[in-house]
Design a protein around this motif. Structure first.
Motif: not given
Lengths: 438, 438
Positions: B110-111, B125, B127-129, B131-132, B136-137, B428-429, B437-438
């Protein structure tokens, strides 16, 4: 109704009356477009519409104020006194002191005609002028209200709104019918695919991006354009259409997803009915006469679920099956759940009622339109997903939770509640195969 | 603050306490992701976050409830009693009876790391994580609130919302930097351009479509994605970004347009500050420390207009000029009006202060970001527009009215109020050259 317009439409500006007493009461400037001109011996009647509602304001003036360019379709500024109308048809009327034609209208070439109820097919030919037609005007006001109501519904229920991307390198549904994006200035096809380094497409769904976000915010939604390059001239398909999508974490039951679909439908529809009564009335009077009573019934009852579905195993529902089901249940919205495993995409959750037998998928079917919403529980268990996309798997490795969601076609929603036959009539600028006007 | 979360976050479900008296009071299930684990001899402390706010809920439990997979990042369901906390840092805490790890987290891969303030460049780096991550949240909650507030602002002021099209055959700005759209399944380039029969592009602005609609509804707005195929790695540009655009009929003065820009900025900013105080605080504390006081000052005063601009005639403002102007005025938002005729597109209104000398254009510049809004009065007079696009002319023939409008870059707005340096961190993306990405 008139009051609402005067409050909302900012085209009114009050000032001081030019009478010797300089009374300020009810002295206004009203700006809009002429919907009718009726010249009588002693009095000139106009109807002026500013687009803030279906109703026009009646203007009463001395015939001397009539000018050659004061025609149907022209833009005018009228100054005068707002008084209680002696007529039953309206609350108020404007006794004009001055009428200024701001922009004349070439009535010979203007395709809309005074007091004519043009068919929707006819006005569809004029994408830049059809919003001046009563039916399209009402529709776009309803669409605006429904849009606001959808945002409020989710906001009020603690959902975080996410702008999911339009350009994506994913292909959510595994569908082949994608629009690809290239830079217009590149000459070589090699150069063309170099802007993003990877092939890029227009999104077909924001679901995967919402799943990312549901893993941080628990409840998220998006409401934006989605695309299909389907070569279809159907009255139910567009190349560009709007979708409301929601994703809910810690959701272990399809019932929860269905509850949100139902609440969304009922809340937004009730809001539209109460905020745009006259605009909706136009549709329920002239376009789909039976729709009003049906909608009111539906808002009172729980949505149905067909108990048993007898169909050859593994066959997907065709339009005819959907129609039959909805009819069989009494022309009401119907949930269909637990589709065969092989018919649905990889991310739907295995019900484990047999080896790869059914998945926790749900469709909401409505009369006249067919599939309005589609949703599912998502497969949150890593082993079930292995050998798939790495990033999708990553989401299951760092605090994976049971979750699910759905999408609702916004144009289909509008078609259904208003009884509009052709999807091209419920979107401001329709795009479909062979047509991209304006 | 905690109350707000408990009301909004639907991850809580109340039930009956399992005590002999079955008291229902404050017995809840709380679902979220573990932000910290602190194990002491006599007590286990957890912080659980469900994404509905920056704050986590403190959970107090018996050390026997600790398990191997109860780690940072894991998803949990905690049942227990919500009580007033004896600590100053929070109002309430949860005395856990049961802790269920719904989804474990592989902390080695987990980065994001526990209690670490990762730089924005680092989390970008993933994009899928990302927001945690706290920053960013907070940003995405603010973005969601600002989005809702923009809709409310226009709705409350009588504007009709229009979904202007994403795919268009127009090129509003005459810019060459367009994305072109083709169907992915066509093999021949002839076939590719056949879907819409004409070359089709991603929109660069909804202005022309809004002008159509302002000719029926008087006041309209749109809020959607726009695109530029600019090969830029700048911290101010994206290939896909969001724009708020408004168009007002019967508007004869740039002042009216500027007033709407200013009201929009102030209303939305005040709403965000009052609805997301803790999220905004994070930025004003750690990301841009001086921004809080500056914003508060700006909300109290009228926006400025530079009285005289000494620059070689016919030169457009460069980034350096904009910076100087804003600095000269004291690091506040500044309106610049009446640009040289030759620098601006055909649809802007000639001020007639000389033969094709200046047009009624306005830009709103803000510190650190540059151009936040751009607007103009539109040329409503047919003779000034002749030999142009037929449909654009048509709009001037059937009740043409003086009108104007503007667009505001939504990402730049967020950059400015939060003091975020790189535009890629407020969407967001992010999509930009060489990255989708994504």
């Amino acid at each position: 109704v008139f009051k609402a317009r005067m409050g909302l439409g900012a085209t009114r500006s009050s000032g001081r009356c030019p009478c010797p007493w300089q009374c300020s009461l009810n002295w206004i400037t009203f700006k809009g477009w002429v919907r009718s001109v009726r010249s009588q011996k002693e009095v000139l009647f106009l109807h002026i519409n500013d687009g803030s509602s279906l109703e026009s304001l009646q203007v009463v003036a001395d015939p001397s104020l009539e000018k050659r360019d004061l025609t149907f379709g022209s833009a005018v500024e009228v100054q005068g006194k707002l008084v209680k109308s002696p007529h039953k048809m309206q609350n108020m009327e404007l006794q004009a002191e001055t009428i200024h034609v701001v922009g004349p209208c070439d009535i010979w070439s203007f395709p809309l005609k005074m007091k004519e109820r043009h068919p929707l097919e006819y006005v569809r030919q004029f994408p830049h002028l059809r919003c001046r037609n009563n039916t399209l005007g009402a529709l776009l006001r309803i669409r605006s209200e429904a849009t606001a109501s959808i945002h409020s519904f989710f906001q009020d229920n603690g959902y975080v709104h996410i702008h999911t991307p339009i350009i994506t390198s994913n292909d959510c549904e595994g569908a082949g019918e994608l629009f690809q994006i290239e830079v217009s200035w590149a000459k070589e096809s090699v150069e063309k695919s170099h802007f993003f380094n990877v092939p890029a497409f227009l999104t077909v769904s924001g679901q995967l991006h919402l799943e990312v976000m549901a893993g941080a915010f628990t409840h998220v939604f998006t409401f934006g354009p989605t695309f299909r390059a389907e070569n279809s001239q159907s009255r139910r398909h567009l190349a560009e259409f709007y979708m409301v999508e929601a994703e809910l974490s810690f959701t272990e039951s399809l019932q929860d997803i269905m509850q949100v679909m139902e609440d969304l439908f009922k809340t937004v529809t009730s809001t539209v009915l109460s905020k745009c009564p006259r605009d909706v009335e136009l549709f329920h009077k002239y376009v789909a006469p039976a729709q009003k009573d049906r909608l009111e019934q539906i808002l009172k009852h729980k949505f149905m679920m067909p108990l048993l579905l007898s169909l050859q195993w593994g066959c997907d529902l065709q339009t005819e099956h959907e129609k039959y089901l909805v009819k069989h249940c009494g022309e009401v919205p119907v949930f269909v759940v637990n589709y065969p495993y092989d018919l649905k995409p990889f991310y739907m959750r295995d019900n484990e009622d047999g080896p790869q037998h059914t998945v926790a998928a749900v469709d909401l079917l409505v009369p006249g339109v067919g599939e309005l919403c589609g949703g599912s529980l998502r497969e949150e268990r890593l082993p079930f997903l292995e050998s798939r996309l790495q990033r999708y798997l990553d989401l299951r490795k760092f605090g994976s939770v049971p979750h699910g969601g759905f999408g609702m076609g916004f144009e289909r929603y509008l078609q259904y509640i208003l009884g509009v036959d052709n999807i091209k009539d419920v979107i401001p600028f329709p795009r479909f195969s062979h047509s991209c006007l304006l």
